[in-house]
Enzyme design. Sequence first.
Site, short mmCIF file in Angstrom:
data_model
loop_
_atom_site.label_atom_id
_atom_site.label_comp_id
_atom_site.label_asym_id
_atom_site.label_seq_id
_atom_site.Cartn_x
_atom_site.Cartn_y
_atom_site.Cartn_z
N GLU A 11 0.83 -1.17 0.01
CA GLU A 11 0.11 0.05 0.16
C GLU A 11 0.87 1.27 0.12
O GLU A 11 2.08 1.16 -0.09
CB GLU A 11 -0.91 -0.07 1.25
CG GLU A 11 -2.05 -1.00 1.11
CD GLU A 11 -2.99 -1.27 2.46
OE1 GLU A 11 -2.73 -0.39 3.25
OE2 GLU A 11 -3.62 -2.07 2.36
N HIS A 60 -9.01 9.13 4.00
CA HIS A 60 -8.60 7.97 2.94
C HIS A 60 -8.69 8.74 1.63
O HIS A 60 -9.55 9.24 1.18
CB HIS A 60 -9.30 6.81 3.06
CG HIS A 60 -8.72 5.45 2.40
ND1 HIS A 60 -8.80 5.41 0.99
CD2 HIS A 60 -8.14 4.37 2.87
CE1 HIS A 60 -8.06 4.32 0.68
NE2 HIS A 60 -7.86 3.69 2.13
N ARG A 96 -0.68 8.75 2.10
CA ARG A 96 -2.09 8.84 2.28
C ARG A 96 -2.16 10.52 2.12
O ARG A 96 -3.06 11.10 1.36
CB ARG A 96 -2.93 8.50 3.31
CG ARG A 96 -3.20 7.15 3.06
CD ARG A 96 -4.18 6.67 3.84
NE ARG A 96 -4.29 5.04 3.49
CZ ARG A 96 -4.61 4.33 4.28
NH1 ARG A 96 -5.21 4.62 5.66
NH2 ARG A 96 -4.83 3.07 3.76
N HIS A 111 -10.97 9.25 7.71
CA HIS A 111 -10.73 7.87 7.93
C HIS A 111 -10.14 7.34 9.23
O HIS A 111 -10.49 6.29 9.76
CB HIS A 111 -9.67 7.21 6.89
CG HIS A 111 -9.37 6.01 6.62
ND1 HIS A 111 -10.50 4.87 6.30
CD2 HIS A 111 -8.31 5.12 6.64
CE1 HIS A 111 -10.05 3.99 6.42
NE2 HIS A 111 -8.75 3.93 6.53
N ARG A 137 -0.31 8.36 9.54
CA ARG A 137 -0.46 7.15 9.59
C ARG A 137 -0.03 6.30 8.41
O ARG A 137 -0.48 6.41 7.34
CB ARG A 137 -1.61 6.36 10.23
CG ARG A 137 -1.55 4.97 10.41
CD ARG A 137 -3.00 4.63 10.93
NE ARG A 137 -3.95 4.73 9.95
CZ ARG A 137 -4.70 3.87 9.12
NH1 ARG A 137 -4.09 2.54 9.11
NH2 ARG A 137 -5.49 3.99 8.42
C1 SIN Z 1 -7.08 0.38 3.27
O1 SIN Z 1 -7.29 -0.81 2.97
O2 SIN Z 1 -6.92 1.25 2.37
C2 SIN Z 1 -7.23 0.90 4.43
C3 SIN Z 1 -6.33 0.05 5.51
C4 SIN Z 1 -6.02 1.13 6.27
O3 SIN Z 1 -6.30 2.43 6.55
O4 SIN Z 1 -5.01 1.18 7.12
#
Ligand code: SIN
Length: 526
Positions: free
Chosen positions: A113, A241, A288, A349, A384
């Site tokens: 991610e 998010h 993010r 988020h 985060r």
């Molecule tokens: C996501 O799946 O993008 C959210 C996971 C997270 O916020 O850590």
Amino acid sequence: MELKYDFLVIGTGLGGLSFALKAAEHGKVCLISKVEMEETNTRYAQGGIAAVTYEPDSHAKHVEDTLVAGDQLCNEEVVKMVVMEGPDQIRELIQWGTHFDKQSSGKYDLAREGGHSEYRILHHKDNTGQEIQRALSVQVRKHPNIDLLENHFAVDLITQHHLGKLVKRHLTNIECYGAYVLNLDTEEVFKILSKTTLLASGGAGNLYSTTTNPTIATGDGVAMVYRAKGIIENMEFVQFHPTSLFNPGESPSYLITEAMRGYGGILRNQSGEKFMNKYDSRGSLAPRDVVARAIDNELKIHGHDFVYLDNNHLSGKELKEHFPNITEKCRSLGIDIAKDKIPVVPAAHYICGGVKVDMDGQTGIKRLYAVGEVASTGLHGANRLASNSLIEAIVYADRAALHAVQNVPEYQFADRIPDWDITGTTHPEEMVLITQNLKELKQIMTNYVGIVRSDLRLERATARLEIIYRETEALYRKSKVSLRICQLRNLINVGYLVIKMAQARKESRGLHYNLDYPKSLDIKQM
Ligand code: SIN
């Protein structure tokens, strides 16, 4: 009525349940949830849980990625501890019955991610949180030492204040003796006295008009600790998010996991441009804060309501295999994600700040612990790193349980705690007084204290919030206590803390971007 327990646990996500299971080996646990146990923020986590599993990943790389995402405001000692202890906690999750996806070789299928330099996210399809919640809920429901009270809402923590003693903010000797709890079926408030209390009550996404959080995320833990004069920090760092499904009217907003970008999904504006390259060399996989701000900017420049996430490089089969729930959700709205791009917008988020805790999860209030999103451990700093929250919750639940179990024999139940005072209170005659103030609060936070802030916006937010604060406090004092008024009051307390801490930070850092303190973001922010 008065109940007595060794451990009171408020909240039933990963932090609360794993603490309860460990504490229950040493004493009686009362676990409370304001709805049913399974409805938590944990359950909505799609992407997964970050931990170092195989080479070429290493602890050093996970530490470095976390520090970079956190804009150098993380506590490095905490980051190292969580990264080191994470893998053992993953093993416990597996022993409790959690399934993570594996490849045909038998190795775990790791996802990637934003902000992660390696593939390190353990996941279960695109509903990892739901799988963790399922596995732990099964264990909790059958544990003889855990009493589960669903539809029970913690109204306030019990401290010396309730014994009529004067308690000053930031005194070091405040103690928590349990909580006043509202039974939502009988509408009665009663006392749960505890030797130790754990707050695992989650976040506060419902401060904003658009959020991926379920409706229960109303900042209850932070607000209770603030009122009990404990220490709250870093509330200015609200994470949006980047990609929630653009589907006006749907609440909570449906999350489109960042793992899709990890699998190569590309953000495009409505002209088809891969706009992220203008903002960051990491493109769609930048951390993010960067991605959410870039999308916000694109929407403002072009006057659009959404951008697109393009997954057309993957086949329908691959998409269905890795993202079955997203595929199905989009299909139900007429979007075939193998052919069509997914319309997405940022949504509130996760709150990186919260109740300040030490490395054992102890708050500034004695006998009170906090874990999960309600806590501020120092792991996330100013932003985060994706999928670091579930690992933080379980590592801290483990440490807090160990500490609480060791200390519980020292504590006595408090006596002479008065009953909840209902003198002069009645049901509010007009529910609209609550619903309208909630709407206004969300608008204030969304328009003035969102992804991009300014000194003037924050000043306006303070003035507007002050009015609804005074109105709501007056209503609360004369109303019979109810879930709706308590949640509104909690959100107002939390909104106040976000604004005050945003005003105090005279720089743009991580998730806190203030136009009056521009950062070297090459594109002009609106
Ligand atoms: C996501 O799946 O993008 C959210 C996971 C997270 O916020 O850590």
